[in-house]
Design a protein around this motif. Structure first.
Motif, PDB file in Angstrom:
ATOM      1  N   ASP A 616       0.792  -1.273   0.104  1.00  0.00           N
ATOM      2  CA  ASP A 616      -0.317   0.031  -0.241  1.00  0.00           C
ATOM      3  C   ASP A 616       0.950   1.401   0.288  1.00  0.00           C
ATOM      4  O   ASP A 616       1.739   1.239   0.947  1.00  0.00           O
ATOM      5  N   ASP A 617       0.579   1.635  -0.852  1.00  0.00           N
ATOM      6  CA  ASP A 617       0.995   3.297  -1.060  1.00  0.00           C
ATOM      7  C   ASP A 617       1.335   4.372   0.175  1.00  0.00           C
ATOM      8  O   ASP A 617       2.539   4.541   0.747  1.00  0.00           O
ATOM      9  N   PHE A 618       0.294   4.714   1.286  1.00  0.00           N
ATOM     10  CA  PHE A 618       0.243   5.326   2.193  1.00  0.00           C
ATOM     11  C   PHE A 618       1.613   4.655   2.870  1.00  0.00           C
ATOM     12  O   PHE A 618       2.022   5.783   3.396  1.00  0.00           O
ATOM     13  N   TYR A 619       1.309   3.237   3.314  1.00  0.00           N
ATOM     14  CA  TYR A 619       2.056   2.533   4.009  1.00  0.00           C
ATOM     15  C   TYR A 619       4.162   2.234   3.513  1.00  0.00           C
ATOM     16  O   TYR A 619       4.935   2.527   4.866  1.00  0.00           O
ATOM     17  N   ASN A 620       3.894   2.905   2.675  1.00  0.00           N
ATOM     18  CA  ASN A 620       5.477   2.891   2.004  1.00  0.00           C
ATOM     19  C   ASN A 620       5.661   4.146   2.434  1.00  0.00           C
ATOM     20  O   ASN A 620       7.096   4.210   2.303  1.00  0.00           O
ATOM     21  N   GLN A 621       5.390   5.427   2.029  1.00  0.00           N
ATOM     22  CA  GLN A 621       5.303   6.052   2.495  1.00  0.00           C
ATOM     23  C   GLN A 621       5.617   6.114   3.790  1.00  0.00           C
ATOM     24  O   GLN A 621       7.092   6.917   4.181  1.00  0.00           O
ATOM     25  N   TRP A 622       4.480   5.677   4.802  1.00  0.00           N
ATOM     26  CA  TRP A 622       5.709   5.353   6.325  1.00  0.00           C
ATOM     27  C   TRP A 622       6.513   5.032   6.470  1.00  0.00           C
ATOM     28  O   TRP A 622       7.464   5.738   7.376  1.00  0.00           O
ATOM     29  N   LEU A 623       6.765   3.608   5.666  1.00  0.00           N
ATOM     30  CA  LEU A 623       8.438   3.118   5.649  1.00  0.00           C
ATOM     31  C   LEU A 623       9.582   3.784   5.696  1.00  0.00           C
ATOM     32  O   LEU A 623      10.412   3.487   5.798  1.00  0.00           O
ATOM     33  N   ASP A 624       9.151   4.577   4.509  1.00  0.00           N
ATOM     34  CA  ASP A 624      10.721   5.720   3.823  1.00  0.00           C
ATOM     35  C   ASP A 624      10.333   6.823   5.297  1.00  0.00           C
ATOM     36  O   ASP A 624      12.022   7.662   5.387  1.00  0.00           O
ATOM     37  N   TYR A 625       9.421   7.218   5.415  1.00  0.00           N
ATOM     38  CA  TYR A 625       9.774   8.632   7.086  1.00  0.00           C
ATOM     39  C   TYR A 625      10.759   8.005   7.923  1.00  0.00           C
ATOM     40  O   TYR A 625      11.178   8.296   8.655  1.00  0.00           O
ATOM     41  N   HIS A 627      12.748   5.023   7.660  1.00  0.00           N
ATOM     42  CA  HIS A 627      14.070   5.194   7.162  1.00  0.00           C
ATOM     43  C   HIS A 627      14.662   6.255   7.118  1.00  0.00           C
ATOM     44  O   HIS A 627      16.051   6.544   7.639  1.00  0.00           O
ATOM     45  N   SER A 628      14.065   7.389   6.816  1.00  0.00           N
ATOM     46  CA  SER A 628      14.549   8.051   6.599  1.00  0.00           C
ATOM     47  C   SER A 628      14.827   9.066   8.039  1.00  0.00           C
ATOM     48  O   SER A 628      16.369  10.389   8.264  1.00  0.00           O
ATOM     49  N   HIS A 629      14.321   9.032   9.207  1.00  0.00           N
ATOM     50  CA  HIS A 629      14.546   9.263  10.469  1.00  0.00           C
ATOM     51  C   HIS A 629      15.348   8.204  11.288  1.00  0.00           C
ATOM     52  O   HIS A 629      15.562   8.007  12.348  1.00  0.00           O
ATOM     53  N   ASN A 630      16.255   6.575  10.975  1.00  0.00           N
ATOM     54  CA  ASN A 630      16.475   6.247  11.190  1.00  0.00           C
ATOM     55  C   ASN A 630      15.775   5.481  12.480  1.00  0.00           C
ATOM     56  O   ASN A 630      16.373   5.349  13.416  1.00  0.00           O
ATOM     57  N   ALA A 631      14.402   5.381  12.334  1.00  0.00           N
ATOM     58  CA  ALA A 631      13.616   4.901  13.077  1.00  0.00           C
ATOM     59  C   ALA A 631      13.189   3.847  13.024  1.00  0.00           C
ATOM     60  O   ALA A 631      12.292   3.213  14.014  1.00  0.00           O
ATOM     61  N   TYR A 632      14.161   2.807  11.451  1.00  0.00           N
ATOM     62  CA  TYR A 632      13.690   1.727  10.985  1.00  0.00           C
ATOM     63  C   TYR A 632      14.513   0.741  12.231  1.00  0.00           C
ATOM     64  O   TYR A 632      15.229   0.819  12.340  1.00  0.00           O
ATOM     65  N   LYS A 633      13.788  -0.604  12.561  1.00  0.00           N
ATOM     66  CA  LYS A 633      14.007  -1.830  13.840  1.00  0.00           C
ATOM     67  C   LYS A 633      13.970  -3.367  13.053  1.00  0.00           C
ATOM     68  O   LYS A 633      12.491  -3.049  12.189  1.00  0.00           O
ATOM     69  N   SER A 634      14.644  -3.728  12.402  1.00  0.00           N
ATOM     70  CA  SER A 634      13.700  -5.769  12.633  1.00  0.00           C
ATOM     71  C   SER A 634      13.470  -5.934  14.174  1.00  0.00           C
ATOM     72  O   SER A 634      14.692  -5.988  14.377  1.00  0.00           O
ATOM     73  N   ALA A 635      12.649  -6.949  13.629  1.00  0.00           N
ATOM     74  CA  ALA A 635      12.423  -7.607  14.853  1.00  0.00           C
ATOM     75  C   ALA A 635      13.652  -8.614  16.040  1.00  0.00           C
ATOM     76  O   ALA A 635      13.609  -8.788  16.889  1.00  0.00           O
ATOM     77  N   TRP A 636      13.757  -8.814  14.376  1.00  0.00           N
ATOM     78  CA  TRP A 636      14.892  -9.748  14.826  1.00  0.00           C
ATOM     79  C   TRP A 636      16.316  -9.673  15.967  1.00  0.00           C
ATOM     80  O   TRP A 636      16.446  -9.841  16.236  1.00  0.00           O
ATOM     81  N   GLU A 637      16.117  -7.817  16.262  1.00  0.00           N
ATOM     82  CA  GLU A 637      16.756  -7.466  16.872  1.00  0.00           C
ATOM     83  C   GLU A 637      16.953  -7.846  18.131  1.00  0.00           C
ATOM     84  O   GLU A 637      17.446  -7.198  19.165  1.00  0.00           O
ATOM     85  N   PHE A 638      15.672  -8.199  18.500  1.00  0.00           N
ATOM     86  CA  PHE A 638      14.758  -8.203  20.172  1.00  0.00           C
ATOM     87  C   PHE A 638      14.241  -9.558  20.401  1.00  0.00           C
ATOM     88  O   PHE A 638      14.024  -9.887  21.380  1.00  0.00           O
ATOM     89  N   MET A 639      14.386 -10.757  19.089  1.00  0.00           N
ATOM     90  CA  MET A 639      14.048 -11.730  19.463  1.00  0.00           C
ATOM     91  C   MET A 639      15.347 -12.470  20.363  1.00  0.00           C
ATOM     92  O   MET A 639      16.422 -11.882  19.874  1.00  0.00           O
ATOM     93  N   GLY A 640      15.111 -13.144  21.111  1.00  0.00           N
ATOM     94  CA  GLY A 640      15.899 -13.646  21.746  1.00  0.00           C
ATOM     95  C   GLY A 640      16.468 -13.163  22.740  1.00  0.00           C
ATOM     96  O   GLY A 640      18.002 -13.703  23.070  1.00  0.00           O
ATOM     97  N   GLU A 641      16.358 -11.475  23.449  1.00  0.00           N
ATOM     98  CA  GLU A 641      17.080 -11.424  24.080  1.00  0.00           C
ATOM     99  C   GLU A 641      16.887 -11.884  25.550  1.00  0.00           C
ATOM    100  O   GLU A 641      15.938 -12.687  25.601  1.00  0.00           O
TER     101      GLU A 641
END
Length: 641
Positions: A616-625, A627-641
């Motif tokens: 969906d274009d709206f959520y693509n914009q959200w994902l881009d936003y 990424h551009s604000h260094n706010a993207y994390k993968s859930a794999w970084e927090f699993m198994g901690e």
């Protein structure tokens, strides 16, 4: 046929579709299900015991009822809900029943007002309950309003308002009138809007995006109008929004009257209700004396309600007739008091439909203020406008829309509000452009997508962050569950969805965060939001296991709609959808998502599956936003901690 009639005729048809849809749902559920099934679905409270009885202003009987806590389930009752008060006769709730409405709900207690002159004969015989009822009254009032709007003569104020809203008459620029603010903290856009409110001659729209001080602006505007107008009518589609305005207006010294049901029973609101003002009048002593007398006669009459002969029947008839005469006398006294209280009130507050109550019949107002206009059906919005010379509509068309149950009615235009229509008249729309709630990173996405980047974050928001020693916590995060196998699941006996693994990840993450913050921040407000009721119910059950990690923090878990108008220090959102087809269902209701994304003051954490959302274009914009604000994390970084 003129354009205005086409719009109104289409609206009438859409309203009829919604009416028939609602009525069909009612008939297929309440009239066919057993009492036990109705209780399980949250449509009925049964069995109930009576805690208190009495009579309201207007001499309508009321009952305060209580249900045992072990019988209490999730339910749909709220202030203003239409109900049936019934006695269970062989499993049938319709044999002995009368209509009424909910005055308030508090924990396992509910106060109801009956639409009768007196209590039914069977009300003290046990096996009593309440059931949701179909609300025909609201539809009736909306139809009447549309008919009035349609037939309004060209020279009438109503026709002028109608045609200017619909763009059929030219709207000249509004004159700006300077004023001395009572509230010295108003910003430039708020002052600009109020200056034009004071100079308007027809209608004006205050566009208040999240956190921009819409209510603050309205309160100041009403205060300034009260200096030159004898009375102002203030309305909202909901009881809670109306009550908030009552609290704010009375707190600045305006003589405020609240008419109708109230949803939050607190002293600030109760003291402004018609009931409370009548109770404070000297004449209440005479009213109480008459009510005691009526109660004595009623008790005497009830002694004859079983097996008795002609003489006893005649005696009962005479006693009940005397009760009616006493109530007539009480109503005469109350009518005098109501008229006096109305005349003394500077501001009268009620819901949209409540503005047609008998107390306000034939009253006219120079200015009618309608808050939360973007959540109000157009036919309901016209109800108070029938009484207006000028109209202020306040709200945000990019937040929650009105609730419409029929998809066909929505397609036929019922979802288009009068605020949406008025929004097209550009010289009548005034934007509040400074928001005081969110850190700029949280505000940024909605500002970009919905508000043309016209909003600015107020200086106070620079302090909205968490920091422990040298560690500055991120204000915005999207935690991507793509590739984790967190598939959405259909709830049993429901069309709703849940995502158990996403729920677990959210609470694990939140638990660790709270453990870190607890040493420095001991008074945090936290909201956990999901767009699907199935996920909310799952999270509430999971929260019981999570409770030992909450560390005394108050965590509210609910749907998006419940958070409208609210804010929290930390907001966590579970988007739920995760499937191979890229289907996102009503996540496509971007206005609703905008509400969720704009509740957080200091930290917004969103959990979702980018592989599904990115279709969906709206959520693509959200994902881009993100990424551009260094706010993207993968859930794999927090699993198994």
């Amino acid at each position: 046929m003129s354009q205005k009639i086409e719009r109104l005729e289409k609206l009438n048809k859409a309203l009829d579709i919604e009416f028939q849809h609602d009525k069909t749902i009612y008939e297929e559920t309440l009239k066919k299900l057993s009492v036990k099934e109705l209780v399980e679905k949250g449509l009925t409270w049964y069995p109930l015991k009576i805690n208190e009885t009495g009579f309201t202003v207007g001499e309508y009987p009321y009952l305060t009822l209580e249900i045992a806590e072990d019988k209490l389930v999730s339910h749909q009752f709220k202030s203003g809900s239409m109900i049936r008060f019934f006695q269970n006769v062989d499993g049938n709730i319709h044999t002995h029943s009368v209509r009424g409405s909910v005055y308030y709900v508090s924990s396992n207690q509910i106060k109801i007002i009956l639409e009768e002159d007196d209590f039914p004969d069977w009300y003290q015989d046990g096996k009593i309950g309440i059931a949701s009822d179909f609300d025909e009254k609201s539809f009736k009032e909306m139809r009447i309003a549309l008919a009035e709007v349609e037939k309004a003569g060209d020279s009438t104020t109503l026709a002028h308002l109608r045609d200017k809203f619909y763009g059929l008459r030219t709207t000249s620029p509004i004159q700006s009138i300077k004023f001395t603010p009572r509230n010295t903290s108003l910003n430039a856009s708020q002052i600009h809007a109020i200056e034009h409110i004071l100079g308007m001659e027809d209608f004006l729209i205050i566009h208040g995006p999240p956190g921009t001080g819409k209510t603050t602006t309205l309160i100041e505007a009403i205060y300034q109008l009260s200096k030159k107008e004898s009375q102002i009518l203030v309305c909202s589609p909901s009881n809670s929004a109306t009550d908030l305005l009552v609290e704010k207006l009375s707190s600045i010294g305006l003589k405020t009257l609240r008419i109708g049901n109230i949803s939050r029973v607190n002293e600030a609101v109760l003291s402004q209700t018609l009931d409370a003002k009548i109770d404070a009048a000297p004449e209440i002593l005479e009213i109480k004396k008459l009510r005691r007398k009526a109660d004595e006669f009623r008790k005497m009459a009830n002694k004859y309600k079983r097996q008795f002969g002609p003489e006893e029947r005649e005696q009962r008839k005479l006693l009940l007739q005397e009760v009616k005469e006493i109530h007539k006398h009480i109503r005469w006294i109350e009518d005098y008091l109501v008229k006096k209280i109305l005349e003394e009130s500077q501001v009268i507050c009620t819901t949209l439909v409540g503005s047609q109550q008998n107390y306000l019949k034939d009253m006219k107002f120079q200015t009618v203020v309608i808050d939360e206009g973007s959540q109000a059906l157009e036919p309901a919005t016209w109800i108070p406008i029938l009484k207006a010379e000028k109209v202020i509509l306040a709200g945000d068309p990019f937040q929650l829309p009105p609730t419409i149950k029929s998809h066909e009615a929505e397609k036929q235009g019922l979802s288009t509000t009068l605020m949406d229509i008025g929004f097209q008249v550009k010289n009548r729309v005034f934007l509040l452009d400074t928001q005081y709630r969110m850190k700029e990173e949280i505000m940024g996405f909605s500002n970009l997508v919905f508000y043309e980047n016209k909003l600015q974050a107020a200086p106070n928001t620079k302090e909205h962050y968490f920091q422990i020693r040298d560690t500055l916590y991120p204000t915005l995060q999207f935690i991507d569950t793509a590739g984790c196998g967190f598939d959405e699941k259909k709830q049993d006996n429901s069309d709703s969805l849940s995502n158990p693994e996403e729920c677990k990840l959210l609470f694990d993450y939140l638990g660790k965060l709270l453990l870190e913050l607890k040493y420095q921040y001991d008074h945090l407000s936290i909201g956990v939001i999901a767009p699907y009721r199935g996920q909310v119910e799952y999270m509430k059950n999971y929260d019981r296991e999570f409770s030992q990690l909450k560390l005394n923090y108050n965590i509210d878990i609910s749907t998006i709609d419940s958070f409208q108008g609210q804010e929290r220090d930390i907001i966590c959102i579970s988007l739920v959808r995760s499937n191979d087809e890229g289907s996102i269902g009503f996540l496509k209701d971007y206005r609703r998502i905008n509400v969720a994304l704009t509740r957080a003051k200091k930290m917004l954490i969103v959990f979702g599956d980018s592989a599904t959302l990115s279709q969906d274009d709206f959520y693509n914009q959200w994902l881009d936003y993100c990424h551009s604000h260094n706010a993207y994390k993968s859930a794999w970084e927090f699993m198994g901690e």
